[in-house]
Design an enzyme around this catalytic site. Structure first.
Site, PDB file in Angstrom:
ATOM      1  N   GLU A 125      20.391  57.585  77.710  1.00 33.26           N
ATOM      2  CA  GLU A 125      21.657  57.797  76.984  1.00 33.26           C
ATOM      3  C   GLU A 125      21.907  59.364  76.247  1.00 33.26           C
ATOM      4  OE1 GLU A 125      22.818  54.624  74.478  1.00 33.26           O
ATOM      5  OE2 GLU A 125      22.617  53.106  76.381  1.00 33.26           O
TER       6      GLU A 125
ATOM      7  N   GLU B  17      21.074  47.979  83.851  1.00 35.40           N
ATOM      8  CA  GLU B  17      21.717  47.106  82.719  1.00 35.40           C
ATOM      9  C   GLU B  17      22.946  46.300  83.071  1.00 35.40           C
ATOM     10  OE1 GLU B  17      21.776  49.197  78.888  1.00 35.40           O
ATOM     11  OE2 GLU B  17      20.108  50.159  79.490  1.00 35.40           O
TER      12      GLU B  17
HETATM   13  O1  9MR Z   1      21.092  44.279  74.199  1.00 35.29           O
HETATM   14  C1  9MR Z   1      20.750  45.164  73.247  1.00 35.29           C
HETATM   15  C2  9MR Z   1      21.098  44.670  71.994  1.00 35.29           C
HETATM   16  O2  9MR Z   1      20.469  43.620  71.681  1.00 35.29           O
HETATM   17  C3  9MR Z   1      20.704  45.690  70.841  1.00 35.29           C
HETATM   18  O3  9MR Z   1      21.241  45.227  69.658  1.00 35.29           O
HETATM   19  C4  9MR Z   1      21.241  46.859  71.147  1.00 35.29           C
HETATM   20  C5  9MR Z   1      21.036  48.087  70.106  1.00 35.29           C
HETATM   21  O4  9MR Z   1      21.548  49.231  70.426  1.00 35.29           O
HETATM   22  O5  9MR Z   1      20.869  47.511  72.228  1.00 35.29           O
HETATM   23  C6  9MR Z   1      21.318  46.650  73.362  1.00 35.29           C
HETATM   24  O6  9MR Z   1      20.928  47.179  74.655  1.00 35.29           O
HETATM   25  C7  9MR Z   1      21.335  48.478  74.916  1.00 35.29           C
HETATM   26  C8  9MR Z   1      20.256  49.048  75.750  1.00 35.29           C
HETATM   27  O7  9MR Z   1      19.107  49.197  75.202  1.00 35.29           O
HETATM   28  C9  9MR Z   1      20.979  50.600  76.171  1.00 35.29           C
HETATM   29  N1  9MR Z   1      22.199  50.638  77.015  1.00 35.29           N
HETATM   30  C10 9MR Z   1      23.284  49.798  76.141  1.00 35.29           C
HETATM   31  C11 9MR Z   1      22.615  48.185  75.830  1.00 35.29           C
HETATM   32  C12 9MR Z   1      23.724  47.586  75.117  1.00 35.29           C
HETATM   33  O8  9MR Z   1      23.999  48.352  73.965  1.00 35.29           O
END
Ligand code: 9MR
Length: 407
Positions: A200, A307
């Site tokens: 990102e 994802e």
């Molecule tokens: O699914 C993840 C969630 O449990 C966490 O709280 C969050 C923290 O930022 O991150 C989520 O996963 C993210 C991923 O690592 C990167 N792309 C976006 C995903 C959804 O926010």
């Protein structure tokens, strides 16, 4: 019960046509089909929103349907390397994740090495005074909680992670990045074969900035991305190194992706695959995904859908130009009308696009195994419901595999 039905499928008397399909088998000639897993799934016991028994069922579904896993949180810097120094690593949960993948013969993905979010403050701390513009004081969102964007962060996304103190120099930060990458990638060399190296880094919206305004960018400069890839390649020359981002269905963001990757390729940075997160919503059609994949494929690299989930909550039909960090909070309230059918149509369309682009698409990872464990659970974005029953969207996805084999 889905799991009982699938046990029946193993009995000799059941006709092939009656057997429930498995995602990993249906697409085996095209791409791996994986899921993000939370810590309880690889260590056992109760989980966030799940009893120990439910978690066991989730694990059974994971083993049955998927042949690849990504860790939802446990390889992020904040969790694996919370403190400075050689003793600053907590490898327990990440080791469990990797061992789970090895014992179940699954492809194992590492997520993620360098990100503006979920990175501890010590990484950026040093003795250089911060610029006057660094005024944010909102702390990083808690892990496991819905990611929200506090008012003080609105200007910069979560890039500042709450840290506004004196900063490391470029050299110090690069040294910390190199140590982190060498230690983490080195530990799992030959086991984790695919890494999200930078996550990102692209700016949202229609502005002219290609890169997000993060502490990485401010302290190191734009070459933090190439450096991260170089360090990861040094640490494991055989690993497939991905650049991973969201919103690539949006033409504006996609232009930025293409500009960034071309710049990295011109510099001969070892970028081996594009990770397209695909946190999308029910209005994402075959045409939108087909166009996205057509343009991304011009970079000449494999594409991994990293994802995948399709939000069905009314308020989650977000503008694809927005920061993904805001999206868990908006996956609230009522579902769109005919949510099951809209979800099935959307999934059918996007899988038709994945199969069409099978020469480029080499992996498709769902961000969770079922709606109950999803980071945006209220948007019911996955193929299985909270009881692990397949939804109409599951049939729509499987139908695309069958259509493509009958052509
Ligand atoms: O699914 C993840 C969630 O449990 C966490 O709280 C969050 C923290 O930022 O991150 C989520 O996963 C993210 C991923 O690592 C990167 N792309 C976006 C995903 C959804 O926010």
């Amino acid at each position: 019960m889905w799991l009982i039905v699938s046990t029946l499928a193993l009995s000799p008397g059941v006709e092939a046509a009656d057997r429930p399909a498995l995602l990993k088998d249906a697409f085996k000639d095209y791409f791996a089909v994986g899921a993000a897993v939370n810590r309880s799934m690889v260590t056992g016991g109760a989980a966030f929103r799940r009893s120990a028994e439910q978690n066991e069922m989730d694990v059974a579904l994971l083993k049955e349907q998927f042949n690849q896993i990504s860790p939802e949180n446990d390889l992020k810097w904040q969790l694996v390397h919370p403190r400075e120094g050689a003793d600053g690593f907590d490898f327990g949960p990440a080791d469990s994740f990797v061992n789970f993948g090895l014992s179940n013969r699954m492809q194992i993905v590492g997520h993620t090495l360098v990100w503006h979010s979920q990175t501890p403050n010590w990484v950026f701390a040093g003795t250089n005074p911060p610029p006057a513009s660094a005024t944010n004081t909102t702390p990083s969102p808690a892990v496991g909680a819905a990611a929200t964007n506090g008012p003080g962060l609105a200007r910069f996304g979560r890039g500042f992670g709450g840290y506004t103190g004196p900063r490391a120099s470029r050299e110090e930060l690069l040294q910390r990045m190199r140590d982190h990458i060498h230690t983490v990638v080195g530990r799992y060399k030959g086991k984790i074969k695919t890494w999200d190296v930078v996550n990102e880094a692209l700016a949202d919206g229609t502005g002219t900035n290609v890169l997000r305004n993060s502490l990485w960018l401010q302290i190191v400069g734009p070459d933090f991305i190439a450096k991260a890839f170089e360090y990861a390649h040094e640490a494991d020359p055989d690993a497939i190194l991905r650049y991973n981002d969201y919103g690539l269905e949006n033409p504006e963001k996609r232009k930025k992706l293409i500009a960034l990757i071309k710049m990295l390729q011109a510099r001969k940075a070892p970028v081996h695959a594009i990770g397209s997160q695909a946190h999308i919503n029910v209005s994402t059609s075959f045409e939108i995904m087909d166009q996205a994949l057509t343009e991304i494929a011009t970079l000449g690299l494999p594409i991994h859908i990293t994802e995948l989930d399709v939000n069905s909550a009314q308020s989650g039909q977000r503008n694809t130009g927005a920061d993904i960090a805001n999206n868990a909070a908006t996956a609230q309230g009522n579902l769109v009308a005919d949510a099951d059918k809209k979800l099935a149509d959307a999934y059918g369309g996007i899988f038709r696009a994945f199969v069409k682009h099978r020469n480029a698409v080499k992996m498709v990872t769902f961000w969770g195994v079922n709606d109950a464990v999803s980071w945006r659970a209220q948007g019911k974005p996955l193929l299985f419901d909270g009881n692990n029953q397949p939804k109409p969207a599951f049939d729509a996805v499987i139908a695309e595999a069958k259509l493509s084999t009958s052509k």
